[in-house]
Design a protein around this motif. Structure first.
Motif, PDB file in Angstrom:
ATOM      1  N   ALA A  24       0.827  -1.209   0.000  1.00  0.00           N
ATOM      2  CA  ALA A  24       0.000   0.000   0.000  1.00  0.00           C
ATOM      3  C   ALA A  24       0.859   1.256   0.000  1.00  0.00           C
ATOM      4  O   ALA A  24       0.522   2.256  -0.648  1.00  0.00           O
ATOM      5  N   SER A  25       1.990   1.209   0.702  1.00  0.00           N
ATOM      6  CA  SER A  25       2.859   2.379   0.800  1.00  0.00           C
ATOM      7  C   SER A  25       3.449   2.787  -0.543  1.00  0.00           C
ATOM      8  O   SER A  25       3.895   3.925  -0.714  1.00  0.00           O
ATOM      9  N   ALA A  26       3.458   1.864  -1.520  1.00  0.00           N
ATOM     10  CA  ALA A  26       4.008   2.176  -2.840  1.00  0.00           C
ATOM     11  C   ALA A  26       3.237   3.308  -3.514  1.00  0.00           C
ATOM     12  O   ALA A  26       3.780   4.014  -4.368  1.00  0.00           O
ATOM     13  N   ASP A 177      -4.960   0.537   4.636  1.00  0.00           N
ATOM     14  CA  ASP A 177      -4.027  -0.471   4.130  1.00  0.00           C
ATOM     15  C   ASP A 177      -2.587  -0.114   4.502  1.00  0.00           C
ATOM     16  O   ASP A 177      -1.775  -0.996   4.812  1.00  0.00           O
ATOM     17  N   VAL A 178      -2.262   1.172   4.459  1.00  0.00           N
ATOM     18  CA  VAL A 178      -0.919   1.608   4.863  1.00  0.00           C
ATOM     19  C   VAL A 178      -0.688   1.311   6.337  1.00  0.00           C
ATOM     20  O   VAL A 178       0.377   0.804   6.733  1.00  0.00           O
ATOM     21  N   ILE A 179      -1.677   1.601   7.166  1.00  0.00           N
ATOM     22  CA  ILE A 179      -1.538   1.342   8.600  1.00  0.00           C
ATOM     23  C   ILE A 179      -1.389  -0.154   8.859  1.00  0.00           C
ATOM     24  O   ILE A 179      -0.575  -0.565   9.698  1.00  0.00           O
ATOM     25  N   ARG A 180      -2.150  -0.986   8.148  1.00  0.00           N
ATOM     26  CA  ARG A 180      -1.989  -2.442   8.300  1.00  0.00           C
ATOM     27  C   ARG A 180      -0.577  -2.875   7.913  1.00  0.00           C
ATOM     28  O   ARG A 180       0.045  -3.695   8.587  1.00  0.00           O
ATOM     29  N   GLU A 181      -0.083  -2.335   6.809  1.00  0.00           N
ATOM     30  CA  GLU A 181       1.274  -2.681   6.361  1.00  0.00           C
ATOM     31  C   GLU A 181       2.308  -2.294   7.416  1.00  0.00           C
ATOM     32  O   GLU A 181       3.192  -3.086   7.761  1.00  0.00           O
TER      33      GLU A 181
END
Length: 225
Positions: A24-26, A177-181
């Motif tokens: 997600a961070s991408a 999604d970023v927080i999960r990653e």
């Protein structure tokens, strides 16, 4: 040496799993379209309470990543010359650098005021990292274990709080999604610390309790200031 090999195997396996689907961070580190609303806008229809919760979450997360970077910077300053330990710290630090880069972009995107404790987070983080590094490799890993335990739980709490927050706006599913990653990254750091003898640190229980309590106090301060 076995711990290092296990870590490398686990990291390689994790990278293989994620290679099929971009992280997600991408969307922030390698944006395809900088004008995409998911990475360039913030929800306008939030209630006052939801806006306050979103602001507090990103303010805390950004400050936490600042502190994490300086914890590893402090540990590396002391232990970086030890080949195996230095490599472990550097690998975790590199992930935290990416986390901070993404959080800085999220802070701008969602128009969140950073905490005024930014510089204090740097000083406290470096001091904690250097001090535990001076106490030895096991104490440095115990620091990582304690910090990442609190942060992993904190990210879980944030995800629950954001569950019903503007689901139709494209930025919110991406943010979650970023927080999960990042939560998974922090829990991986916790596992690395345990594999590398964090629980053999002198006065492990006391050290963990003090560091964990400090993290929770810092979270509450950054939420408000």
């Amino acid at each position: 040496m076995l711990a290092v090999l296990l870590l490398r195997s686990a990291s390689a396996f994790r990278r293989t799993i994620h290679s099929a689907a971009p992280l997600a961070s991408a969307a922030y580190t390698h944006p395809i379209s900088p004008s995409d609303p998911a990475v360039s806008s913030t929800p306008d229809g939030l209630t006052v309470e939801q806006r306050r919760a979103l602001d507090a979450a990103l303010r805390i997360d950004q400050a936490g990543e600042v502190a994490a970077n300086y914890i590893y910077k402090g540990q590396f300053a002391v232990l970086g010359r030890e080949r195996a330990t230095g490599a472990l710290i550097q690998e975790m630090w590199d992930q935290e650098k990416k986390h901070l880069d993404v959080m800085n972009k999220l802070q701008v995107q969602h128009r969140v005021r950073p905490t005024v404790l930014w510089d204090a987070a740097k000083v406290a983080g470096f001091g904690l990292g250097a001090l535990t590094g001076l106490m030895g490799r096991e104490a440095a890993m115990a620091c990582t274990e304690a910090v990442e335990t609190v942060i992993g739980e904190h990210y879980d709490d944030q995800l629950k709080e954001m569950e019903d927050m503007a689901p139709s706006h494209p930025s919110m599913p991406l943010l979650k999604d970023v927080i999960r990653e990042f939560r998974d990254d922090e829990l991986e750091h916790l596992s690395i610390a345990v594999i590398n003898d964090s629980q053999k640190a002198p006065a492990h229980a006391l050290l963990s309790s003090v560091i964990g309590a400090g993290c929770m106090v810092a979270i509450e301060l950054c939420k408000r200031i």
